[in-house]
Design a protein around this motif. Sequence first.
Motif, PDB file in Angstrom:
ATOM      1  N   UNK A  21       0.827  -1.206   0.000  1.00 25.92           N
ATOM      2  CA  UNK A  21       0.000   0.000   0.000  1.00 25.92           C
ATOM      3  C   UNK A  21       0.858   1.250   0.000  1.00 25.92           C
ATOM      4  N   UNK A  22       2.001   1.193   0.645  1.00 35.73           N
ATOM      5  CA  UNK A  22       2.864   2.372   0.729  1.00 35.73           C
ATOM      6  C   UNK A  22       4.008   2.319  -0.273  1.00 35.73           C
ATOM      7  N   UNK A  23       3.967   1.380  -1.198  1.00 32.44           N
ATOM      8  CA  UNK A  23       4.977   1.306  -2.250  1.00 32.44           C
ATOM      9  C   UNK A  23       6.397   1.261  -1.687  1.00 32.44           C
ATOM     10  N   UNK A  24       6.634   0.399  -0.722  1.00 28.02           N
ATOM     11  CA  UNK A  24       7.963   0.313  -0.116  1.00 28.02           C
ATOM     12  C   UNK A  24       8.968  -0.397  -1.008  1.00 28.02           C
ATOM     13  N   UNK A  25       8.473  -1.234  -1.907  1.00 27.71           N
ATOM     14  CA  UNK A  25       9.340  -1.926  -2.864  1.00 27.71           C
ATOM     15  C   UNK A  25       8.790  -1.648  -4.259  1.00 27.71           C
ATOM     16  N   UNK A  26       9.658  -1.303  -5.177  1.00 29.69           N
ATOM     17  CA  UNK A  26       9.270  -1.014  -6.554  1.00 29.69           C
ATOM     18  C   UNK A  26       8.997  -2.335  -7.266  1.00 29.69           C
ATOM     19  N   UNK A  27       7.736  -2.598  -7.552  1.00 26.14           N
ATOM     20  CA  UNK A  27       7.344  -3.857  -8.178  1.00 26.14           C
ATOM     21  C   UNK A  27       6.477  -3.597  -9.398  1.00 26.14           C
ATOM     22  N   UNK A  28       6.404  -4.610 -10.255  1.00 26.05           N
ATOM     23  CA  UNK A  28       5.547  -4.560 -11.436  1.00 26.05           C
ATOM     24  C   UNK A  28       4.108  -4.792 -11.014  1.00 26.05           C
ATOM     25  N   UNK A  29       3.183  -4.369 -11.853  1.00 25.28           N
ATOM     26  CA  UNK A  29       1.772  -4.642 -11.590  1.00 25.28           C
ATOM     27  C   UNK A  29       1.526  -6.126 -11.772  1.00 25.28           C
ATOM     28  N   UNK A 151       9.853   6.115   2.790  1.00 29.44           N
ATOM     29  CA  UNK A 151       9.712   4.671   2.564  1.00 29.44           C
ATOM     30  C   UNK A 151       8.262   4.213   2.648  1.00 29.44           C
ATOM     31  N   UNK A 152       7.538   4.669   3.629  1.00 35.36           N
ATOM     32  CA  UNK A 152       6.169   4.207   3.844  1.00 35.36           C
ATOM     33  C   UNK A 152       5.121   5.150   3.251  1.00 35.36           C
ATOM     34  N   UNK A 153       5.535   6.033   2.370  1.00 30.43           N
ATOM     35  CA  UNK A 153       4.603   6.966   1.727  1.00 30.43           C
ATOM     36  C   UNK A 153       4.313   6.457   0.317  1.00 30.43           C
ATOM     37  N   UNK A 154       3.040   6.415  -0.039  1.00 33.17           N
ATOM     38  CA  UNK A 154       2.644   5.956  -1.369  1.00 33.17           C
ATOM     39  C   UNK A 154       3.189   6.881  -2.446  1.00 33.17           C
ATOM     40  N   UNK A 155       3.510   6.307  -3.585  1.00 37.75           N
ATOM     41  CA  UNK A 155       4.066   7.058  -4.703  1.00 37.75           C
ATOM     42  C   UNK A 155       3.204   8.280  -5.041  1.00 37.75           C
ATOM     43  N   UNK A 156       1.907   8.087  -5.078  1.00 37.37           N
ATOM     44  CA  UNK A 156       1.002   9.164  -5.443  1.00 37.37           C
ATOM     45  C   UNK A 156       0.935  10.307  -4.441  1.00 37.37           C
ATOM     46  N   UNK A 157       1.475  10.097  -3.267  1.00 38.19           N
ATOM     47  CA  UNK A 157       1.451  11.131  -2.246  1.00 38.19           C
ATOM     48  C   UNK A 157       2.736  11.961  -2.215  1.00 38.19           C
ATOM     49  N   UNK A 158       3.687  11.638  -3.057  1.00 31.93           N
ATOM     50  CA  UNK A 158       4.957  12.375  -3.061  1.00 31.93           C
ATOM     51  C   UNK A 158       4.985  13.453  -4.133  1.00 31.93           C
TER      52      UNK A 158
END
Length: 158
Positions: A21-29, A151-158
């Motif tokens: 949920x917080x996008x801590x690891x960059x992964x594929x869909x 680290x614990x912030x979602x991509x869309x929130x940055x």
Amino acid sequence: MKSITLTALAMTLALAAPAFAADEINVSKGISAAGAPLAVHGVDLVALVNNGNPVEGFATHTATYDGASYYFTSAANLEAFEANPAAYLPQHGGYCSFGVSVGKKFDGDPDQYLVADGRLFLFLNAETRAAFLKDASGTAKTADDQWANIKSVAVGEL
């Protein structure tokens, strides 16, 4: 019966979602055959770190670590990773280390990488890699400090 199944599915998804949920690891869909999202675009991290060779691994040699799947080109590389994941995992969750240094989570491209001081850094593109290299140790320190905050912030929130 149908509502019980749907409720169970919804609960399973709700419990599984916080891992990314917080996008801590960059992964594929999507998910890999191992049931976890694929990290580092499927590139074999052991081949990348040890040989400077960004080659795609195979689903037949998969490790799951921290909720993400990693592919390897051989059983030997898979075993090396499983013996010491920290030696091969990219910094900053596999996001672009330069991007992290400026408070963003850009995709990390395993074709644009740097191994320095025993650490693997990935970059969005050649330009962000070049910007990082202007002051690699200083930018790495800034990225490490920023990573603690985002680290614990979602991509869309940055």
